[in-house]
Design an enzyme around this catalytic site. Structure first.
Site, PDB file in Angstrom:
ATOM      1  N   TYR A  18       2.786   9.964  -0.579  1.00 24.45           N
ATOM      2  CA  TYR A  18       3.939   9.463   0.191  1.00 24.45           C
ATOM      3  C   TYR A  18       5.250   9.745  -0.554  1.00 24.45           C
ATOM      4  O   TYR A  18       6.327   9.594   0.026  1.00 24.45           O
ATOM      5  CB  TYR A  18       3.833   7.959   0.476  1.00 24.45           C
ATOM      6  CG  TYR A  18       2.593   7.517   1.234  1.00 24.45           C
ATOM      7  CD1 TYR A  18       1.785   8.446   1.886  1.00 24.45           C
ATOM      8  CD2 TYR A  18       2.227   6.182   1.292  1.00 24.45           C
ATOM      9  CE1 TYR A  18       0.639   8.038   2.560  1.00 24.45           C
ATOM     10  CE2 TYR A  18       1.088   5.766   1.973  1.00 24.45           C
ATOM     11  CZ  TYR A  18       0.295   6.703   2.597  1.00 24.45           C
ATOM     12  OH  TYR A  18      -0.832   6.292   3.264  1.00 24.45           O
ATOM     13  N   ASP A  36       0.843  -1.198   0.000  1.00 28.51           N
ATOM     14  CA  ASP A  36       0.000   0.000   0.000  1.00 28.51           C
ATOM     15  C   ASP A  36       0.877   1.246   0.000  1.00 28.51           C
ATOM     16  O   ASP A  36       1.617   1.506   0.949  1.00 28.51           O
ATOM     17  CB  ASP A  36      -0.893   0.038   1.248  1.00 28.51           C
ATOM     18  CG  ASP A  36      -1.709   1.325   1.300  1.00 28.51           C
ATOM     19  OD1 ASP A  36      -2.651   1.449   0.496  1.00 28.51           O
ATOM     20  OD2 ASP A  36      -1.387   2.216   2.112  1.00 28.51           O
ATOM     21  N   LYS A  75       3.134  -0.983   8.831  1.00 32.57           N
ATOM     22  CA  LYS A  75       4.379  -0.427   8.276  1.00 32.57           C
ATOM     23  C   LYS A  75       5.527  -0.656   9.247  1.00 32.57           C
ATOM     24  O   LYS A  75       5.376  -0.523  10.467  1.00 32.57           O
ATOM     25  CB  LYS A  75       4.186   1.080   8.031  1.00 32.57           C
ATOM     26  CG  LYS A  75       5.470   1.862   7.774  1.00 32.57           C
ATOM     27  CD  LYS A  75       6.021   2.536   9.024  1.00 32.57           C
ATOM     28  CE  LYS A  75       7.317   3.274   8.765  1.00 32.57           C
ATOM     29  NZ  LYS A  75       7.941   3.805  10.016  1.00 32.57           N
ATOM     30  N   SER A  76       6.690  -0.989   8.720  1.00 33.94           N
ATOM     31  CA  SER A  76       7.919  -0.932   9.513  1.00 33.94           C
ATOM     32  C   SER A  76       9.095  -0.776   8.550  1.00 33.94           C
ATOM     33  O   SER A  76       9.033  -1.212   7.408  1.00 33.94           O
ATOM     34  CB  SER A  76       8.105  -2.195  10.351  1.00 33.94           C
ATOM     35  OG  SER A  76       9.323  -2.085  11.073  1.00 33.94           O
ATOM     36  N   LEU A 136      -1.632  -1.281  13.825  1.00 36.35           N
ATOM     37  CA  LEU A 136      -0.989  -1.540  15.124  1.00 36.35           C
ATOM     38  C   LEU A 136      -1.250  -0.377  16.077  1.00 36.35           C
ATOM     39  O   LEU A 136      -0.715  -0.351  17.184  1.00 36.35           O
ATOM     40  CB  LEU A 136       0.532  -1.687  14.948  1.00 36.35           C
ATOM     41  CG  LEU A 136       1.010  -2.651  13.870  1.00 36.35           C
ATOM     42  CD1 LEU A 136       2.531  -2.580  13.724  1.00 36.35           C
ATOM     43  CD2 LEU A 136       0.566  -4.065  14.214  1.00 36.35           C
ATOM     44  N   ARG A 185      10.942  -6.529  12.465  1.00 37.08           N
ATOM     45  CA  ARG A 185       9.524  -6.229  12.714  1.00 37.08           C
ATOM     46  C   ARG A 185       8.666  -6.582  11.493  1.00 37.08           C
ATOM     47  O   ARG A 185       7.518  -7.008  11.632  1.00 37.08           O
ATOM     48  CB  ARG A 185       9.349  -4.755  13.053  1.00 37.08           C
ATOM     49  CG  ARG A 185       9.828  -4.409  14.446  1.00 37.08           C
ATOM     50  CD  ARG A 185       9.591  -2.941  14.693  1.00 37.08           C
ATOM     51  NE  ARG A 185       9.902  -2.549  16.051  1.00 37.08           N
ATOM     52  CZ  ARG A 185       9.915  -1.284  16.460  1.00 37.08           C
ATOM     53  NH1 ARG A 185       9.640  -0.314  15.601  1.00 37.08           N
ATOM     54  NH2 ARG A 185      10.196  -1.000  17.703  1.00 37.08           N
ATOM     55  N   LYS A 192      -2.905   5.651  -3.996  1.00 36.16           N
ATOM     56  CA  LYS A 192      -3.999   6.589  -3.698  1.00 36.16           C
ATOM     57  C   LYS A 192      -3.817   7.896  -4.459  1.00 36.16           C
ATOM     58  O   LYS A 192      -2.685   8.375  -4.600  1.00 36.16           O
ATOM     59  CB  LYS A 192      -4.034   6.910  -2.192  1.00 36.16           C
ATOM     60  CG  LYS A 192      -3.913   5.686  -1.298  1.00 36.16           C
ATOM     61  CD  LYS A 192      -4.029   6.010   0.179  1.00 36.16           C
ATOM     62  CE  LYS A 192      -3.665   4.803   1.016  1.00 36.16           C
ATOM     63  NZ  LYS A 192      -2.225   4.608   1.231  1.00 36.16           N
ATOM     64  N   HIS A 232      -7.678   9.215  -1.616  1.00 36.11           N
ATOM     65  CA  HIS A 232      -6.981   9.233  -0.321  1.00 36.11           C
ATOM     66  C   HIS A 232      -7.852   9.800   0.811  1.00 36.11           C
ATOM     67  O   HIS A 232      -7.760   9.370   1.958  1.00 36.11           O
ATOM     68  CB  HIS A 232      -5.693  10.063  -0.457  1.00 36.11           C
ATOM     69  CG  HIS A 232      -4.642   9.732   0.542  1.00 36.11           C
ATOM     70  ND1 HIS A 232      -3.306   9.695   0.223  1.00 36.11           N
ATOM     71  CD2 HIS A 232      -4.704   9.434   1.858  1.00 36.11           C
ATOM     72  CE1 HIS A 232      -2.604   9.370   1.308  1.00 36.11           C
ATOM     73  NE2 HIS A 232      -3.430   9.215   2.310  1.00 36.11           N
TER      74      HIS A 232
HETATM   75  P1  NDP Z   1       1.149   1.156  11.977  1.00 32.98           P
HETATM   76  O1  NDP Z   1       0.045   0.791  12.892  1.00 32.98           O
HETATM   77  O2  NDP Z   1       1.496   0.273  10.861  1.00 32.98           O
HETATM   78  O3  NDP Z   1       2.425   1.421  12.881  1.00 32.98           O
HETATM   79  C1  NDP Z   1       3.655   1.792  12.355  1.00 32.98           C
HETATM   80  C2  NDP Z   1       4.552   2.175  13.524  1.00 32.98           C
HETATM   81  O4  NDP Z   1       4.744   1.030  14.355  1.00 32.98           O
HETATM   82  C3  NDP Z   1       5.898   2.642  13.116  1.00 32.98           C
HETATM   83  O5  NDP Z   1       6.303   3.617  14.047  1.00 32.98           O
HETATM   84  C4  NDP Z   1       6.759   1.366  13.242  1.00 32.98           C
HETATM   85  O6  NDP Z   1       8.094   1.738  13.524  1.00 32.98           O
HETATM   86  C5  NDP Z   1       6.126   0.672  14.423  1.00 32.98           C
HETATM   87  N1  NDP Z   1       6.116  -0.795  14.358  1.00 32.98           N
HETATM   88  C6  NDP Z   1       5.892  -1.579  13.282  1.00 32.98           C
HETATM   89  N2  NDP Z   1       5.899  -2.871  13.610  1.00 32.98           N
HETATM   90  C7  NDP Z   1       6.115  -2.928  14.947  1.00 32.98           C
HETATM   91  C8  NDP Z   1       6.242  -3.996  15.870  1.00 32.98           C
HETATM   92  N3  NDP Z   1       6.119  -5.260  15.471  1.00 32.98           N
HETATM   93  N4  NDP Z   1       6.468  -3.684  17.173  1.00 32.98           N
HETATM   94  C9  NDP Z   1       6.593  -2.395  17.571  1.00 32.98           C
HETATM   95  N5  NDP Z   1       6.479  -1.349  16.728  1.00 32.98           N
HETATM   96  C10 NDP Z   1       6.246  -1.606  15.431  1.00 32.98           C
HETATM   97  O7  NDP Z   1       0.803   2.647  11.493  1.00 32.98           O
HETATM   98  P2  NDP Z   1       0.857   3.477  10.144  1.00 32.98           P
HETATM   99  O8  NDP Z   1       0.174   4.748  10.460  1.00 32.98           O
HETATM  100  O9  NDP Z   1       2.191   3.512   9.565  1.00 32.98           O
HETATM  101  O10 NDP Z   1      -0.132   2.701   9.171  1.00 32.98           O
HETATM  102  C11 NDP Z   1       0.255   1.661   8.313  1.00 32.98           C
HETATM  103  C12 NDP Z   1      -0.029   2.005   6.877  1.00 32.98           C
HETATM  104  O11 NDP Z   1      -1.347   2.456   6.700  1.00 32.98           O
HETATM  105  C13 NDP Z   1       0.828   3.158   6.321  1.00 32.98           C
HETATM  106  O12 NDP Z   1       2.134   2.785   6.013  1.00 32.98           O
HETATM  107  C14 NDP Z   1       0.027   3.525   5.098  1.00 32.98           C
HETATM  108  O13 NDP Z   1       0.255   2.591   4.054  1.00 32.98           O
HETATM  109  C15 NDP Z   1      -1.398   3.404   5.628  1.00 32.98           C
HETATM  110  N6  NDP Z   1      -1.934   4.694   6.127  1.00 32.98           N
HETATM  111  C16 NDP Z   1      -2.956   5.274   5.426  1.00 32.98           C
HETATM  112  C17 NDP Z   1      -3.509   6.465   5.832  1.00 32.98           C
HETATM  113  C18 NDP Z   1      -4.633   7.047   5.063  1.00 32.98           C
HETATM  114  O14 NDP Z   1      -4.988   8.200   5.296  1.00 32.98           O
HETATM  115  N7  NDP Z   1      -5.221   6.325   4.139  1.00 32.98           N
HETATM  116  C19 NDP Z   1      -3.012   7.181   7.018  1.00 32.98           C
HETATM  117  C20 NDP Z   1      -1.942   6.474   7.702  1.00 32.98           C
HETATM  118  C21 NDP Z   1      -1.459   5.289   7.269  1.00 32.98           C
HETATM  119  P3  NDP Z   1       9.358   1.196  12.660  1.00 32.98           P
HETATM  120  O15 NDP Z   1       9.132   1.549  11.220  1.00 32.98           O
HETATM  121  O16 NDP Z   1      10.493   1.912  13.283  1.00 32.98           O
HETATM  122  O17 NDP Z   1       9.385  -0.280  12.892  1.00 32.98           O
END
Ligand code: NDP
Length: 294
Positions: A49, A44, A239-240, A190, A245, A74, A107
């Protein structure tokens, strides 16, 4: 083995995907390569982005057959309008280096100029009819936006991607999506938005109930949250940037939450949004961002 969801036009999508929001350009290729090597087959991204190019490079470098990867992007709000959105699809596919997108979604709703949102969606309908995209949908559409869209357009969106984690699970909107055959896709699955932005309300990763359930299954809180999404029939796109992770978040197919555990997690909903309020989205409020040409 990933689970799948079937969209309302028969297209099958892996339930668990990989999101690339906030991954810096120089890290995107490695992160997507790591996700693909781990087994993710849904990516995604979004025009906003500004990392579609790197996503496309990683996909080509992976050597995985294009038809085995589901790519979702998007259209950003500054590209709404019929002709503008057709052009936005061109920009996105060129940056990604693809002929066809698997899923193209709007979006955000643009509530103060909803006619532009409708025109943008009509462009998605044209792209679908022309085979440029395999499915179309929306993101951050609240009930009023969805109802208006359904009343004024022909193709029911395949997906509504919304903020959805244990602290904000939007059960009424999920039910409305389901009633129309729209798959709910969880962003911040998450609860990333509960800990990477400052604000009140606590972090889902630190939640005591989720921690307890995780301990019982010898899994992590992140894995429990993902399992909760999958068992309730949603798509989720964590996302990570960290390979360990990325792997942890995909290692969720060897355990099962009980109905009681699912209900306990459902019960954590605080009903307080942590991301932007869709009703207030305007081009200006989001910094007037423009999407560069390919
Ligand atoms: P997530 O819930 O995926 O959380 C991501 C965060 O969690 C990052 O800080 C990451 O840090 C950390 N993380 C990831 N895996 C773990 C783990 N196993 N344990 C502990 N911490 C972890 O949130 P997002 O907001 O990034 O959402 C995911 C996706 O959703 C986005 O990438 C995007 O594609 C989409 N999105 C869409 C939106 C919209 O308006 N349509 C808005 C926001 C997001 P690190 O990278 O350091 O591991």
């Amino acid at each position: 083995m990933n689970a799948t969801v079937t969209l309302n036009n028969g297209v099958v999508v892996p339930s668990l995907g990989f999101g690339v929001f906030q991954i810096p350009n120089e890290q995107t290729e490695a992160a997507v390569e790591s996700a693909l090597a781990t087994g993710y087959r849904l990516i995604d991204t979004a025009a906003a982005y500004i990392n579609e190019r790197e996503v496309g490079t990683a996909i080509r470098r992976s050597g995985i057959d294009r038809s085995d990867i589901f790519i979702e992007t998007k259209v950003w709000i500054s590209d709404y309008g019929y002709d503008q959105t057709l052009h936005a699809c061109d920009k996105g596919t060129r940056k990604l280096g693809l002929d066809q997108l698997d899923l193209l979604i709007l979006h955000q709703p643009l509530p103060s100029q909803f006619d532009l949102t409708i025109d943008a969606y009509r462009a998605l309908e044209t792209l679908l009819a022309d085979g440029r995209v395999r499915a179309i949908g929306v993101s951050n559409f609240m009930p009023e936006h969805l109802e208006q869209l359904l009343a004024e357009t022909k193709v029911v969106p395949a997906v509504n991607q919304i903020e959805l984690h244990p602290y904000f699970s939007q059960p009424e909107l999920q039910a409305l999506n389901a009633a129309h055959g729209i798959v709910t896709q969880a962003w911040s699955p998450l609860g990333g938005i509960t800990f990477y932005r400052s604000g009140q309300g606590g972090s889902t990763l630190q939640d005591a109930t989720i921690g307890e359930i995780a301990q019982e299954h010898r899994k992590t809180p992140a894995q429990v949250m993902l399992r909760w999404h999958l068992q309730e029939g949603r798509s989720a796109i964590p996302k990570s940037t960290k390979p360990e992770r990325i792997a942890e978040n995909f290692d969720v197919f060897d355990f099962e939450l009980s109905e009681a555990e699912l209900a306990r997690i459902d019960g954590l909903n605080k009903g307080v949004r942590r991301g932007p309020e869709p009703a207030g989205i305007t081009v200006e409020a989001t910094g007037g961002r423009q999407i560069p040409e390919a």
